[in-house]
Design a protein around this motif. Structure first.
Motif, PDB file in Angstrom:
ATOM      1  N   ALA A 109       0.819  -1.222   0.000  1.00 56.87           N
ATOM      2  CA  ALA A 109       0.000   0.000   0.000  1.00 56.87           C
ATOM      3  C   ALA A 109       0.850   1.267   0.000  1.00 56.87           C
ATOM      4  CB  ALA A 109      -0.921  -0.006   1.215  1.00 56.87           C
ATOM      5  N   GLY A 110       2.164   1.131   0.122  1.00 63.26           N
ATOM      6  CA  GLY A 110       3.046   2.290   0.145  1.00 63.26           C
ATOM      7  C   GLY A 110       3.131   2.954   1.507  1.00 63.26           C
ATOM      8  N   GLU A 111       2.584   2.291   2.525  1.00 62.94           N
ATOM      9  CA  GLU A 111       2.612   2.864   3.877  1.00 62.94           C
ATOM     10  C   GLU A 111       3.945   2.635   4.572  1.00 62.94           C
ATOM     11  OE1 GLU A 111      -0.731   1.276   5.993  1.00 62.94           O
ATOM     12  OE2 GLU A 111      -2.166   2.018   4.508  1.00 62.94           O
ATOM     13  N   LEU A 112       4.690   1.642   4.103  1.00 61.44           N
ATOM     14  CA  LEU A 112       6.045   1.381   4.601  1.00 61.44           C
ATOM     15  C   LEU A 112       6.978   1.316   3.403  1.00 61.44           C
ATOM     16  CD1 LEU A 112       5.409  -1.382   7.309  1.00 61.44           C
ATOM     17  CD2 LEU A 112       6.029   1.009   7.712  1.00 61.44           C
ATOM     18  N   PRO A 113       8.233   1.755   3.573  1.00 67.70           N
ATOM     19  CA  PRO A 113       9.156   1.779   2.440  1.00 67.70           C
ATOM     20  C   PRO A 113       9.720   0.400   2.118  1.00 67.70           C
ATOM     21  CG  PRO A 113      10.258   2.538   4.421  1.00 67.70           C
ATOM     22  CD  PRO A 113       8.818   2.294   4.805  1.00 67.70           C
ATOM     23  N   CYS A 114      10.194   0.246   0.898  1.00 62.93           N
ATOM     24  CA  CYS A 114      10.935  -0.952   0.503  1.00 62.93           C
ATOM     25  C   CYS A 114      11.815  -0.590  -0.672  1.00 62.93           C
ATOM     26  CB  CYS A 114      10.001  -2.097   0.128  1.00 62.93           C
ATOM     27  SG  CYS A 114       9.161  -1.843  -1.456  1.00 62.93           S
ATOM     28  N   ASP A 115      12.814  -1.429  -0.924  1.00 65.85           N
ATOM     29  CA  ASP A 115      13.647  -1.276  -2.125  1.00 65.85           C
ATOM     30  C   ASP A 115      13.040  -2.139  -3.217  1.00 65.85           C
ATOM     31  OD1 ASP A 115      15.543   0.535  -1.065  1.00 65.85           O
ATOM     32  OD2 ASP A 115      16.471  -1.105   0.042  1.00 65.85           O
ATOM     33  N   GLN A 116      12.147  -1.534  -3.976  1.00 66.27           N
ATOM     34  CA  GLN A 116      11.378  -2.264  -4.982  1.00 66.27           C
ATOM     35  C   GLN A 116      12.191  -2.472  -6.251  1.00 66.27           C
ATOM     36  OE1 GLN A 116       7.230  -0.913  -5.542  1.00 66.27           O
ATOM     37  NE2 GLN A 116       7.610  -1.029  -7.729  1.00 66.27           N
ATOM     38  N   VAL A 117      12.121  -3.667  -6.800  1.00 62.62           N
ATOM     39  CA  VAL A 117      12.842  -3.941  -8.048  1.00 62.62           C
ATOM     40  C   VAL A 117      11.894  -4.276  -9.189  1.00 62.62           C
ATOM     41  CG1 VAL A 117      14.893  -4.729  -6.805  1.00 62.62           C
ATOM     42  CG2 VAL A 117      13.219  -6.395  -7.582  1.00 62.62           C
ATOM     43  N   TYR A 118      10.638  -4.593  -8.878  1.00 61.62           N
ATOM     44  CA  TYR A 118       9.688  -4.962  -9.936  1.00 61.62           C
ATOM     45  C   TYR A 118       8.281  -4.835  -9.356  1.00 61.62           C
ATOM     46  CZ  TYR A 118       7.026  -7.772 -13.255  1.00 61.62           C
ATOM     47  OH  TYR A 118       6.093  -8.190 -14.160  1.00 61.62           O
ATOM     48  N   SER A 119       7.344  -4.533 -10.239  1.00 60.50           N
ATOM     49  CA  SER A 119       5.941  -4.449  -9.826  1.00 60.50           C
ATOM     50  C   SER A 119       5.057  -4.686 -11.031  1.00 60.50           C
ATOM     51  CB  SER A 119       5.681  -3.059  -9.240  1.00 60.50           C
ATOM     52  OG  SER A 119       4.308  -2.855  -9.004  1.00 60.50           O
ATOM     53  N   ASP A 120       3.964  -5.400 -10.852  1.00 61.47           N
ATOM     54  CA  ASP A 120       2.931  -5.480 -11.880  1.00 61.47           C
ATOM     55  C   ASP A 120       1.580  -5.609 -11.183  1.00 61.47           C
ATOM     56  OD1 ASP A 120       2.445  -8.210 -11.266  1.00 61.47           O
ATOM     57  OD2 ASP A 120       3.869  -8.910 -12.786  1.00 61.47           O
ATOM     58  N   GLU A 121       0.535  -5.914 -11.940  1.00 61.17           N
ATOM     59  CA  GLU A 121      -0.808  -5.920 -11.340  1.00 61.17           C
ATOM     60  C   GLU A 121      -0.998  -7.056 -10.336  1.00 61.17           C
ATOM     61  OE1 GLU A 121      -2.504  -7.626 -15.493  1.00 61.17           O
ATOM     62  OE2 GLU A 121      -4.032  -7.033 -14.058  1.00 61.17           O
ATOM     63  N   HIS A 122      -0.148  -8.068 -10.397  1.00 64.23           N
ATOM     64  CA  HIS A 122      -0.313  -9.244  -9.541  1.00 64.23           C
ATOM     65  C   HIS A 122       0.641  -9.283  -8.348  1.00 64.23           C
ATOM     66  CE1 HIS A 122      -2.909 -10.870 -12.606  1.00 64.23           C
ATOM     67  NE2 HIS A 122      -1.949 -10.788 -13.502  1.00 64.23           N
ATOM     68  N   VAL A 123       1.853  -8.784  -8.537  1.00 66.01           N
ATOM     69  CA  VAL A 123       2.889  -8.926  -7.509  1.00 66.01           C
ATOM     70  C   VAL A 123       3.714  -7.660  -7.359  1.00 66.01           C
ATOM     71  CG1 VAL A 123       3.153 -11.407  -7.936  1.00 66.01           C
ATOM     72  CG2 VAL A 123       4.681  -9.793  -9.091  1.00 66.01           C
ATOM     73  N   ILE A 124       4.400  -7.599  -6.213  1.00 63.62           N
ATOM     74  CA  ILE A 124       5.452  -6.609  -6.011  1.00 63.62           C
ATOM     75  C   ILE A 124       6.693  -7.400  -5.599  1.00 63.62           C
ATOM     76  CG2 ILE A 124       4.637  -6.181  -3.665  1.00 63.62           C
ATOM     77  CD1 ILE A 124       5.647  -3.349  -3.857  1.00 63.62           C
ATOM     78  N   VAL A 125       7.855  -6.922  -6.045  1.00 64.51           N
ATOM     79  CA  VAL A 125       9.116  -7.592  -5.733  1.00 64.51           C
ATOM     80  C   VAL A 125      10.053  -6.558  -5.113  1.00 64.51           C
ATOM     81  CG1 VAL A 125      11.085  -8.871  -6.656  1.00 64.51           C
ATOM     82  CG2 VAL A 125       8.806  -9.170  -7.677  1.00 64.51           C
ATOM     83  N   PHE A 126      10.598  -6.903  -3.946  1.00 57.33           N
ATOM     84  CA  PHE A 126      11.523  -5.974  -3.287  1.00 57.33           C
ATOM     85  C   PHE A 126      12.633  -6.747  -2.579  1.00 57.33           C
ATOM     86  CE2 PHE A 126       7.667  -6.484  -0.684  1.00 57.33           C
ATOM     87  CZ  PHE A 126       8.171  -6.950   0.517  1.00 57.33           C
ATOM     88  N   GLU A 127      13.669  -6.012  -2.190  1.00 55.61           N
ATOM     89  CA  GLU A 127      14.831  -6.639  -1.557  1.00 55.61           C
ATOM     90  C   GLU A 127      14.516  -6.994  -0.108  1.00 55.61           C
ATOM     91  OE1 GLU A 127      18.205  -4.095  -2.108  1.00 55.61           O
ATOM     92  OE2 GLU A 127      18.107  -4.256  -4.287  1.00 55.61           O
ATOM     93  N   ASP A 128      14.964  -8.172   0.302  1.00 56.06           N
ATOM     94  CA  ASP A 128      14.806  -8.572   1.697  1.00 56.06           C
ATOM     95  C   ASP A 128      15.636  -7.639   2.581  1.00 56.06           C
ATOM     96  OD1 ASP A 128      13.925 -11.540   3.145  1.00 56.06           O
ATOM     97  OD2 ASP A 128      15.225 -10.163   4.268  1.00 56.06           O
ATOM     98  N   ILE A 129      15.067  -7.239   3.702  1.00 58.84           N
ATOM     99  CA  ILE A 129      15.737  -6.283   4.596  1.00 58.84           C
ATOM    100  C   ILE A 129      16.947  -6.915   5.285  1.00 58.84           C
ATOM    101  CG2 ILE A 129      14.473  -6.730   6.749  1.00 58.84           C
ATOM    102  CD1 ILE A 129      14.066  -3.654   6.946  1.00 58.84           C
ATOM    103  N   ASN A 130      16.971  -8.231   5.342  1.00 58.01           N
ATOM    104  CA  ASN A 130      18.058  -8.964   6.016  1.00 58.01           C
ATOM    105  C   ASN A 130      18.577 -10.045   5.071  1.00 58.01           C
ATOM    106  OD1 ASN A 130      19.802 -10.060   7.916  1.00 58.01           O
ATOM    107  ND2 ASN A 130      18.179 -11.226   8.950  1.00 58.01           N
ATOM    108  N   PRO A 131      19.300  -9.624   4.013  1.00 56.81           N
ATOM    109  CA  PRO A 131      19.635 -10.564   2.933  1.00 56.81           C
ATOM    110  C   PRO A 131      20.529 -11.714   3.382  1.00 56.81           C
ATOM    111  CG  PRO A 131      20.803  -8.480   2.663  1.00 56.81           C
ATOM    112  CD  PRO A 131      19.807  -8.287   3.763  1.00 56.81           C
ATOM    113  N   LYS A 132      20.197 -12.914   2.904  1.00 58.31           N
ATOM    114  CA  LYS A 132      20.959 -14.125   3.213  1.00 58.31           C
ATOM    115  C   LYS A 132      21.915 -14.496   2.083  1.00 58.31           C
ATOM    116  CE  LYS A 132      18.425 -15.013   6.989  1.00 58.31           C
ATOM    117  NZ  LYS A 132      17.389 -13.974   6.891  1.00 58.31           N
ATOM    118  N   ALA A 133      21.944 -13.691   1.046  1.00 64.56           N
ATOM    119  CA  ALA A 133      22.821 -13.911  -0.113  1.00 64.56           C
ATOM    120  C   ALA A 133      22.973 -12.566  -0.813  1.00 64.56           C
ATOM    121  CB  ALA A 133      22.185 -14.949  -1.045  1.00 64.56           C
ATOM    122  N   PRO A 134      23.971 -12.434  -1.707  1.00 64.27           N
ATOM    123  CA  PRO A 134      24.166 -11.147  -2.398  1.00 64.27           C
ATOM    124  C   PRO A 134      22.899 -10.649  -3.101  1.00 64.27           C
ATOM    125  CG  PRO A 134      26.086 -12.536  -2.703  1.00 64.27           C
ATOM    126  CD  PRO A 134      25.060 -13.393  -2.001  1.00 64.27           C
TER     127      PRO A 134
END
Ligand code: 5GP
Ligand code: ZN
Length: 114
Positions: free
Chosen positions: A12-37
């Motif tokens: 909903a855009g109420e909290l920030p994220c590092d978004q890398v992709y978005s479409d009508e079905h999904v949103i894709v963003f970086e995990d805040i605590n990455p386990k890999a590069p």
């Protein structure tokens, strides 16, 4: 949207994220605590608690996510391969109860992943 759900708030855009992709079905963003590069989360816009809550009406959505994964991996430069994880329920290590797929890669992910 579920008002007390972290990922619904991000969608909903109420909290920030590092978004890398978005479409009508999904949103894709970086995990805040990455386990890999590379560690992305593919999150349906619909609030679905987990794999346990999937219904036949979600078949198209899940197919869309499966076909999106290799495209995202390619965009991230993961030409040697990648790992996908879906944690389901507390016994499966799920912490955020809004269905999501982890996409990991970019370093030393050998073996079975267990
Ligand atoms: P789960 O264990 O539920 O499959 O994974 C939840 C994931 O969400 C974890 O890898 C965790 O690091 C990530 N996460 C938790 N809170 C946030 C947040 O506020 N922002 C982002 N980008 N990731 C989060
Ligand atoms: Zn949600």
């Amino acid at each position: 949207m579920k008002t007390d759900c972290l990922f619904c708030k991000i969608i909903a855009g109420e909290l920030p994220c590092d978004q890398v992709y978005s479409d009508e079905h999904v949103i894709v963003f970086e995990d805040i605590n990455p386990k890999a590069p590379v560690h992305l989360l593919i999150v349906p816009r619909e609030h679905i608690i987990s794999l346990n809550a999937l219904e036949e009406k979600h078949d198209g959505l899940m197919g869309h996510i499966m076909r999106l994964l290799p495209k995202l991996a390619k965009e991230q430069g993961l030409d040697k391969g990648f790992r996908t994880i879906i944690n389901t329920g507390s016994g499966g290590g799920q912490i955020v109860f809004h269905l999501h797929v982890h996409l990991l890669g970019g370093g030393g992910l050998g073996g079975t992943g267990f």
